[in-house]
Design an enzyme around this catalytic site. Structure first.
Site, mmCIF file in Angstrom:
data_model
loop_
_atom_site.group_PDB
_atom_site.id
_atom_site.type_symbol
_atom_site.label_atom_id
_atom_site.label_comp_id
_atom_site.label_asym_id
_atom_site.label_seq_id
_atom_site.Cartn_x
_atom_site.Cartn_y
_atom_site.Cartn_z
ATOM 1 N N SER A 136 94.271 39.332 90.991
ATOM 2 C CA SER A 136 92.987 39.110 90.295
ATOM 3 C C SER A 136 92.951 37.936 89.759
ATOM 4 C CB SER A 136 92.828 40.259 89.090
ATOM 5 O OG SER A 136 92.631 41.717 89.501
ATOM 6 N N ARG B 285 83.820 51.757 101.486
ATOM 7 C CA ARG B 285 83.839 51.299 99.898
ATOM 8 C C ARG B 285 82.468 50.901 99.530
ATOM 9 N NH1 ARG B 285 88.879 48.052 97.931
ATOM 10 N NH2 ARG B 285 88.435 48.908 96.133
ATOM 11 N N SER C 87 83.772 47.668 88.468
ATOM 12 C CA SER C 87 83.493 46.399 87.689
ATOM 13 C C SER C 87 83.383 45.160 88.453
ATOM 14 C CB SER C 87 84.825 46.269 86.560
ATOM 15 O OG SER C 87 85.935 46.100 87.310
ATOM 16 N N GLN C 88 83.917 45.301 90.013
ATOM 17 C CA GLN C 88 83.991 43.922 90.603
ATOM 18 C C GLN C 88 82.374 43.566 90.987
ATOM 19 O OE1 GLN C 88 86.507 45.266 93.880
ATOM 20 N NE2 GLN C 88 87.989 44.641 92.699
ATOM 21 N N GLU D 247 93.831 50.805 87.895
ATOM 22 C CA GLU D 247 94.648 50.323 88.707
ATOM 23 C C GLU D 247 95.998 51.010 88.639
ATOM 24 O OE1 GLU D 247 94.281 45.518 90.065
ATOM 25 O OE2 GLU D 247 95.563 46.147 88.343
HETATM 26 O O1 LIG Z 1 88.179 42.577 89.355
HETATM 27 C C1 LIG Z 1 89.363 42.726 89.803
HETATM 28 O O2 LIG Z 1 90.163 41.856 90.146
HETATM 29 C C2 LIG Z 1 89.555 43.956 89.891
HETATM 30 C C3 LIG Z 1 88.914 45.140 89.305
HETATM 31 C C4 LIG Z 1 89.327 46.713 89.237
HETATM 32 O O3 LIG Z 1 88.323 47.187 90.285
HETATM 33 P P1 LIG Z 1 87.356 48.596 89.799
HETATM 34 O O4 LIG Z 1 86.442 48.121 88.673
HETATM 35 O O5 LIG Z 1 86.680 48.834 91.303
HETATM 36 O O6 LIG Z 1 88.288 49.580 89.542
HETATM 37 C C5 LIG Z 1 90.544 46.895 89.725
HETATM 38 O O7 LIG Z 1 90.764 48.365 90.036
HETATM 39 C C6 LIG Z 1 90.863 46.160 90.888
HETATM 40 O O8 LIG Z 1 92.212 46.375 91.777
HETATM 41 C C7 LIG Z 1 90.888 44.800 90.710
HETATM 42 C C1 LIG Z 2 91.766 48.719 93.549
HETATM 43 C C2 LIG Z 2 92.494 47.835 93.910
HETATM 44 O O1 LIG Z 2 92.110 46.879 94.922
HETATM 45 P P1 LIG Z 2 90.818 46.227 95.203
HETATM 46 O O2 LIG Z 2 90.758 44.642 94.632
HETATM 47 O O3 LIG Z 2 90.802 46.062 96.795
HETATM 48 O O4 LIG Z 2 89.660 46.922 94.631
HETATM 49 C C3 LIG Z 2 93.719 47.935 93.515
HETATM 50 O O5 LIG Z 2 94.440 46.824 93.750
HETATM 51 O O6 LIG Z 2 94.261 48.887 93.123
#
Ligand SMILES: O=C(O)C1=C[C@@H](OP(=O)(O)O)[C@@H](O)[C@H](O)C1
Ligand SMILES: C=C(OP(=O)(O)O)C(=O)O
EC number: 2.5.1.19
Length: 422
Positions: A25, A121, A165-166, A308
């Site tokens: 991340s 997704r 959240s992404q 995660e």
């Molecule tokens: O912003 C990021 O780096 C991430 C946010 C999370 O996503 P979600 O909010 O879709 O769970 C997490 O699960 C993902 O592995 C990484």
């Molecule tokens: C949800 C995950 O990945 P992504 O960044 O592809 O959303 C993860 O790594 O658990």
């Protein structure tokens, strides 16, 4: 290429120190911010894995000079992202949700696609938001094409970010480069993974961007340049959890060095979860250490902020003494695979007792037997199979190579931890 892997079972308590590579991340945010800073930036300790290489290739496709040939990744000064380009998102949420908002300031047609599962997704929230902010985009999911106009008006947008959240992070990372900056307001069920949004806000501030997050569910990014920065990437604490889990499951002791004293990474919470299951957890100069108990307890835990960690926690729960409930994670149905269905299916197929609930999993520990554990192209499903395999002899993970998404060395790290590297 898939790769069947006989998960080693532990014949004695695991005792090891395991250094884990950089955070996915943080690496992918730092790369993107360097691409949006006309003066570039550097990354020390960057993750090298499928997801970070996809980000690097995406930025190169957009004309950003990224040199990853040495220990330090260097993004040289450049005039900013430009099209036309084609971007492969693979299965990386951070590429599919973070790159389009940045690419929206480029000119020319920019086509995005990814793995078959990536096409399923959730994505439309980001694309609708970008359209509302002035972008011209064909499509509502991968594959789609962004017709770049060399800049974006920006302004205010309301989205429902309850699926990821992404969506918020992706928009915020690029928002300073929009003419009017950006205000994102969330309207809907609670946003998951809020620490990841805090990570975005903190990193933007480190890069000199003014962000106002004083009101819940609203984030304001002022327009302006993004400063070049020399990022030092923390170890990936979510990827640390399978190794720490090995101590929890075997009554051993595993230390992960360089554990940050303060961090927005969700993996930091694993210490509390492990303690809630009966482990002793210490933090000192050596790092974070989990000492496993004689018998692991079940746990009732809300993982909404730290989804995660679910596959690791589910693997621990099946090996605990009592029942567990994992809550707040309905959004995991949109991850690399539908993680709730995948975990329930694999646990039950090997004799365990898992039930999908509306927002998570209920797990009753039952004696499990040897068999095949499917990874569903999901790195964290694969590592969950490895954890179960420590305690249940004869588990075969059908595709250990999928760990390359964020941890390409997983099989050899696991073998080293167990002291039996061939
Ligand atoms: O912003 C990021 O780096 C991430 C946010 C999370 O996503 P979600 O909010 O879709 O769970 C997490 O699960 C993902 O592995 C990484
Ligand atoms: C949800 C995950 O990945 P992504 O960044 O592809 O959303 C993860 O790594 O658990």
């Amino acid at each position: 290429m898939t790769q069947t892997w006989a998960a080693p079972s532990a014949t004695e308590p695991v005792r090891a120190t395991v250094a884990v590579p950089g955070s996915k991340s943080i690496t992918n945010r730092a790369l993107l911010l360097a691409a949006l800073s006309e003066r570039g930036g550097t990354l020390t300790g960057a993750l090298r894995s499928r997801d970070s290489l996809l980000m690097i290739e995406a930025l190169r496709a957009l004309g950003v000079p990224v040199d990853d040939s040495g220990d330090v990744v260097v993004v040289a000064a450049h005039p900013g992202p430009r099209g036309p380009a084609r971007v492969d998102c693979g299965l990386a949420g951070t590429v599919m949700r973070f790159v389009p908002p940045a690419a929206a300031i480029a000119d020319g047609d920019i086509g995005f696609d990814g793995d078959p599962r990536a096409r399923e997704r959730p994505m439309s929230t980001v694309l609708d938001a970008l359209r509302a902010l002035g972008a011209d985009i064909d499509g509502d999911a991968l594959p789609f094409t962004l017709h770049g106009k060399g800049g974006l008006p920006g302004g205010a947008v309301t989205i429902d970010a309850s699926a990821s959240s992404q969506f918020v992070s992706g928009l915020l990372l690029a928002g300073a480069r929009y003419e009017a900056g950006l205000t994102v307001h969330h309207d809907g069920k609670p946003v998951p993974s809020l620490p990841h949004i805090d990570m975005t806000v903190q990193m933007l501030r480190t890069a000199g961007v003014t962000v106002d997050d004083s009101e819940p569910n609203t984030w304001r990014v002022e327009p302006g340049p993004i400063a070049a920065h020399d990022w030092v990437v923390e170890p990936d604490l979510s990827n640390a959890t399978p190794f720490l889990a090995a101590a929890a499951v075997t009554g051993g002791s595993v230390t992960v060095p360089d554990w940050p004293a303060h961090t927005t990474q969700p993996g930091d919470v694993f210490g509390e979860i492990a303690a809630g299951m009966g482990c002793t957890v210490t933090r000192d100069a050596a790092g974070l250490t989990v000492h496993g108990p004689g018998r692991l307890q079940g746990i009732d835990v809300d993982l909404h902020d730290v989804g995660e960690l679910t596959p690791t926690v589910a693997a621990l729960a099946v090996l605990a003494d009592g029942p567990s409930v994992l809550r707040g994670i309905a959004h995991l149905r949109g991850h690399e695979t539908d993680r709730l269905a995948a975990l329930a299916t694999e646990i039950n197929a090997l004799g365990g007792g898992a039930t999908e609930t509306e927002d998570g999993l209920a797990i009753r520990p039952m004696p499990m037997h040897a068999g095949r554990w499917h990874a569903y192209d999901d790195h964290r499903m694969a590592t969950a199979g490895a954890i179960v395999g420590l305690a249940v002899p004869g588990i075969e993970v059908d595709d250990i190579a999928t760990t390359a998404k964020t941890l390409p060395d997983f099989p050899s790290m696991w073998a080293r931890m167990l002291g039996n590297q061939r």
